[in-house]
Enzyme design. Structure first.
Site, PDB file in Angstrom:
ATOM      1  N   LEU A  96     -33.801 -25.344 -22.459  1.00  0.00           N
ATOM      2  CA  LEU A  96     -33.540 -25.739 -21.065  1.00  0.00           C
ATOM      3  C   LEU A  96     -33.899 -27.217 -20.918  1.00  0.00           C
ATOM      4  O   LEU A  96     -34.849 -27.708 -21.534  1.00  0.00           O
ATOM      5  CB  LEU A  96     -34.385 -24.891 -20.118  1.00  0.00           C
ATOM      6  CG  LEU A  96     -33.990 -23.413 -20.057  1.00  0.00           C
ATOM      7  CD1 LEU A  96     -35.065 -22.590 -19.351  1.00  0.00           C
ATOM      8  CD2 LEU A  96     -32.638 -23.233 -19.361  1.00  0.00           C
ATOM      9  N   HIS A 112     -42.523 -15.816 -27.311  1.00  0.00           N
ATOM     10  CA  HIS A 112     -42.164 -16.319 -28.641  1.00  0.00           C
ATOM     11  C   HIS A 112     -42.870 -15.469 -29.703  1.00  0.00           C
ATOM     12  O   HIS A 112     -44.054 -15.161 -29.553  1.00  0.00           O
ATOM     13  CB  HIS A 112     -42.578 -17.791 -28.776  1.00  0.00           C
ATOM     14  CG  HIS A 112     -42.213 -18.365 -30.108  1.00  0.00           C
ATOM     15  ND1 HIS A 112     -40.908 -18.670 -30.441  1.00  0.00           N
ATOM     16  CD2 HIS A 112     -42.964 -18.644 -31.195  1.00  0.00           C
ATOM     17  CE1 HIS A 112     -40.883 -19.121 -31.687  1.00  0.00           C
ATOM     18  NE2 HIS A 112     -42.112 -19.122 -32.164  1.00  0.00           N
ATOM     19  N   GLU A 177     -45.074  -7.621 -28.351  1.00  0.00           N
ATOM     20  CA  GLU A 177     -44.393  -8.425 -27.326  1.00  0.00           C
ATOM     21  C   GLU A 177     -44.157  -7.585 -26.076  1.00  0.00           C
ATOM     22  O   GLU A 177     -44.380  -8.031 -24.949  1.00  0.00           O
ATOM     23  CB  GLU A 177     -43.035  -8.931 -27.839  1.00  0.00           C
ATOM     24  CG  GLU A 177     -43.121  -9.966 -28.941  1.00  0.00           C
ATOM     25  CD  GLU A 177     -41.744 -10.498 -29.347  1.00  0.00           C
ATOM     26  OE1 GLU A 177     -40.941 -10.815 -28.462  1.00  0.00           O
ATOM     27  OE2 GLU A 177     -41.476 -10.597 -30.562  1.00  0.00           O
TER      28      GLU A 177
END
Ligand code: GAR
Length: 233
Positions: A96, A112, A177
């Site tokens: 971005l 990540h 995650e």
């Protein structure tokens, strides 16, 4: 109950972290509501999953726009339309721009698959195995203009076994995650972690929260714990 914080998710692929966030947001008293999912790839599996949950979706391929700015402007318009206050990147494999990030500074977070600042970028699991680390894991951080940079909010550690392949390690990290991201979104939505002077500042941590930062035990195979015990002095 106070209003839940409207949250959008950006994905590029299968969207398993997106699903973990959707599941977390379905919990009673969860402080964030998933209002929409954007993908830069129309074929991303996660879009169909989100739609099946009745969540708004938008497919905005980069190739449909003349520039990165135009692409991001289209994403921004959709996010505004949904009233999204927080943006979660969940396997969104596109950088971005600084402008996009600065307009939403402290309100865009990313997951990540490594213990940052180690192994930014791609192929994190192969690189962790090549480096011979005994702990690997995942990180959720505030997004800034650099790739996989930005103040770290939370991390989950995963033990590495000598018999691991990139795939076995990836699946164990992915499990971590899924546990970590929902917790971190909760903290951000509750305002219990904020971005201040380039640092993630936590307030009101409970013992349960801090345990999650070290190693979420439900994801650990007992065989790996035994393996770790062999290294204990
Ligand atoms: C996840 O492992 C996520 O951490 C990673 O992409 C995968 C997406 O899987 N993100 C990055 O590497 C960002 N630098 P998912 O689509 O099943 O959530």
């Amino acid at each position: 109950m106070s209003a839940r914080v409207k949250t959008a998710i950006l994905i590029s692929g299968r969207g398993s972290n997106m699903q973990a966030l959707v599941a977390a947001a379905a919990e009673r008293d969860y402080p964030a509501e998933i209002v929409g999912v954007v993908s830069d790839r129309p074929e991303a599996g996660g879009l169909a999953v989100a739609a099946a949950h009745g969540i708004a979706t938008a497919a905005l391929p980069r190739g449909d726009f003349p520039s990165r700015d135009a692409h991001e402007a289209a994403i921004d318009l959709v996010l505004r339309d949904w009233g999204a206050e927080i943006v979660c990147l969940a396997g969104y494999m596109r950088m971005l721009s600084a402008g996009f990030v600065e307009r939403r500074l402290g309100r865009v977070i990313n997951i990540h698959p490594s213990l940052l600042p180690l192994f930014k970028g791609l192929d994190t699991h192969s690189r962790a195995l090549e480096a011979g680390v005994s702990l690997h894991g995942c990180t959720v951080h505030f997004v800034t203009a650099g790739m996989d940079e930005g103040p770290i909010i939370g991390q989950a550690a995963v033990p590495v076994s000598p018999s691991d392949t990139p795939d076995t390690l990836a699946s164990r990290v992915l499990h971590a995650e899924h546990q970590l991201y929902g917790r971190v979104l909760r903290w951000v939505a509750e305002g219990r972690v904020t971005l201040e002077n380039g640092r993630a500042v936590h307030t009101g941590f409970t013992a349960d929260d801090s345990a999650a930062l070290i190693a979420p035990t439900p994801g650990i195979d007992p065989a790996h714990l035994e393996n770790l015990a062999r290294f204990t002095p």
